[in-house]
Design a protein around this motif. Structure first.
Motif, mmCIF file in Angstrom:
data_model
loop_
_atom_site.group_PDB
_atom_site.id
_atom_site.type_symbol
_atom_site.label_atom_id
_atom_site.label_comp_id
_atom_site.label_asym_id
_atom_site.label_seq_id
_atom_site.Cartn_x
_atom_site.Cartn_y
_atom_site.Cartn_z
ATOM 1 N N ASP A 100 0.838 -1.196 0.000
ATOM 2 C CA ASP A 100 0.000 0.000 0.000
ATOM 3 C C ASP A 100 0.875 1.248 0.000
ATOM 4 N N ALA A 101 0.373 2.299 -0.638
ATOM 5 C CA ALA A 101 1.067 3.587 -0.631
ATOM 6 C C ALA A 101 0.089 4.646 -0.147
ATOM 7 N N VAL A 102 0.469 5.372 0.890
ATOM 8 C CA VAL A 102 -0.321 6.494 1.401
ATOM 9 C C VAL A 102 0.466 7.756 1.056
ATOM 10 N N LEU A 103 -0.170 8.644 0.308
ATOM 11 C CA LEU A 103 0.504 9.824 -0.205
ATOM 12 C C LEU A 103 -0.278 11.074 0.168
ATOM 13 N N PRO A 104 0.377 12.213 0.162
ATOM 14 C CA PRO A 104 -0.399 13.451 0.298
ATOM 15 C C PRO A 104 -1.275 13.585 -0.947
ATOM 16 N N GLU A 105 -2.468 14.126 -0.795
ATOM 17 C CA GLU A 105 -3.386 14.188 -1.937
ATOM 18 C C GLU A 105 -2.806 15.049 -3.051
ATOM 19 N N LEU A 106 -2.759 14.475 -4.247
ATOM 20 C CA LEU A 106 -2.240 15.148 -5.432
ATOM 21 C C LEU A 106 -3.362 15.238 -6.456
ATOM 22 N N THR A 107 -3.456 16.351 -7.149
ATOM 23 C CA THR A 107 -4.465 16.521 -8.192
ATOM 24 C C THR A 107 -3.790 16.448 -9.555
ATOM 25 N N ASP A 108 -4.290 15.557 -10.388
ATOM 26 C CA ASP A 108 -3.756 15.335 -11.744
ATOM 27 C C ASP A 108 -2.234 15.205 -11.747
ATOM 28 N N PRO A 109 -1.686 14.289 -10.945
ATOM 29 C CA PRO A 109 -0.233 14.172 -10.875
ATOM 30 C C PRO A 109 0.366 13.591 -12.158
ATOM 31 N N ALA A 110 1.550 14.059 -12.479
ATOM 32 C CA ALA A 110 2.280 13.530 -13.625
ATOM 33 C C ALA A 110 2.845 12.155 -13.271
ATOM 34 N N VAL A 111 2.767 11.231 -14.229
ATOM 35 C CA VAL A 111 3.288 9.882 -14.016
ATOM 36 C C VAL A 111 4.125 9.453 -15.206
ATOM 37 N N ARG A 112 4.928 8.466 -14.933
ATOM 38 C CA ARG A 112 5.739 7.812 -15.974
ATOM 39 C C ARG A 112 5.486 6.318 -15.804
ATOM 40 N N ILE A 113 5.153 5.645 -16.904
ATOM 41 C CA ILE A 113 4.990 4.195 -16.869
ATOM 42 C C ILE A 113 6.064 3.624 -17.778
ATOM 43 N N GLU A 114 6.861 2.716 -17.211
ATOM 44 C CA GLU A 114 7.954 2.139 -18.002
ATOM 45 C C GLU A 114 7.906 0.619 -17.963
ATOM 46 N N ARG A 115 8.435 0.060 -19.028
ATOM 47 C CA ARG A 115 8.524 -1.393 -19.122
ATOM 48 C C ARG A 115 9.652 -1.893 -18.255
ATOM 49 N N GLY A 116 9.399 -2.988 -17.541
ATOM 50 C CA GLY A 116 10.432 -3.621 -16.734
ATOM 51 C C GLY A 116 10.781 -4.974 -17.326
ATOM 52 N N ALA A 117 11.418 -5.792 -16.536
ATOM 53 C CA ALA A 117 11.819 -7.120 -16.983
ATOM 54 C C ALA A 117 10.612 -8.062 -17.028
ATOM 55 N N LEU A 118 10.659 -9.012 -17.928
ATOM 56 C CA LEU A 118 9.667 -10.079 -18.038
ATOM 57 C C LEU A 118 8.245 -9.568 -18.218
ATOM 58 N N GLY A 119 8.082 -8.499 -18.970
ATOM 59 C CA GLY A 119 6.756 -7.995 -19.289
ATOM 60 C C GLY A 119 6.096 -7.164 -18.206
ATOM 61 N N ALA A 120 6.825 -6.796 -17.175
ATOM 62 C CA ALA A 120 6.252 -5.985 -16.093
ATOM 63 C C ALA A 120 6.220 -4.516 -16.504
#
Length: 138
Positions: A100-120
């Protein structure tokens, strides 16, 4: 012209989203004009960024980027296993990490999605470097 571009794209080794049955149906048409119209009506593969993370492990796509950047729609204050995040580009990703991740509330946060090993795939919030393993739902 579109037909030539489609044929060159397919011949270059890029993934073709055209069904073989559709191509065979077009090829069987005796009239040149109707055959050309049939070829031009064939669907073209979506851009590489839209294919990113799709369920196509059996077909490696050469032009798929190593990562994409977008924003999560709405507020994000954390995630847990099963949380779904909708990106601004329309893609939906589900968290499959059991942390689980508990974060301060962010509105429309920027994200990066990257490929990892073995299709992750890993989604990382750019605001605070929190990351989670994700799978693409839509």
């Amino acid at each position: 012209m579109r037909t030539l571009a489609l044929l060159l794209l397919c011949a270059s080794g890029a993934a073709c989203a055209v069904d073989d049955a559709l191509v065979l149906r077009c090829r069987a048409l005796p009239d040149t004009a109707s055959r050309l119209a049939c070829y031009e009506a064939l669907p073209v593969a979506p851009p590489a960024e839209q294919r990113f993370g799709g369920k196509r492990l059996e077909q490696k796509v050469d032009d798929e980027p190593a990562a994409i950047r977008s924003t999560v729609r709405g507020n994000v204050d954390g995630w847990r296993y099963g949380t779904q995040l909708t990106l601004a580009n329309g893609q939906v990703w589900r968290v499959v990490d059991d942390v689980d991740a508990v974060l301060p509330e962010l509105t429309d946060p920027a994200v990066r999605i990257e490929r990892g090993a073995l299709g992750a795939y890993y989604l990382q919030l750019e605001a605070n470097n929190s990351a989670a393993r994700v799978v693409r739902v839509k």
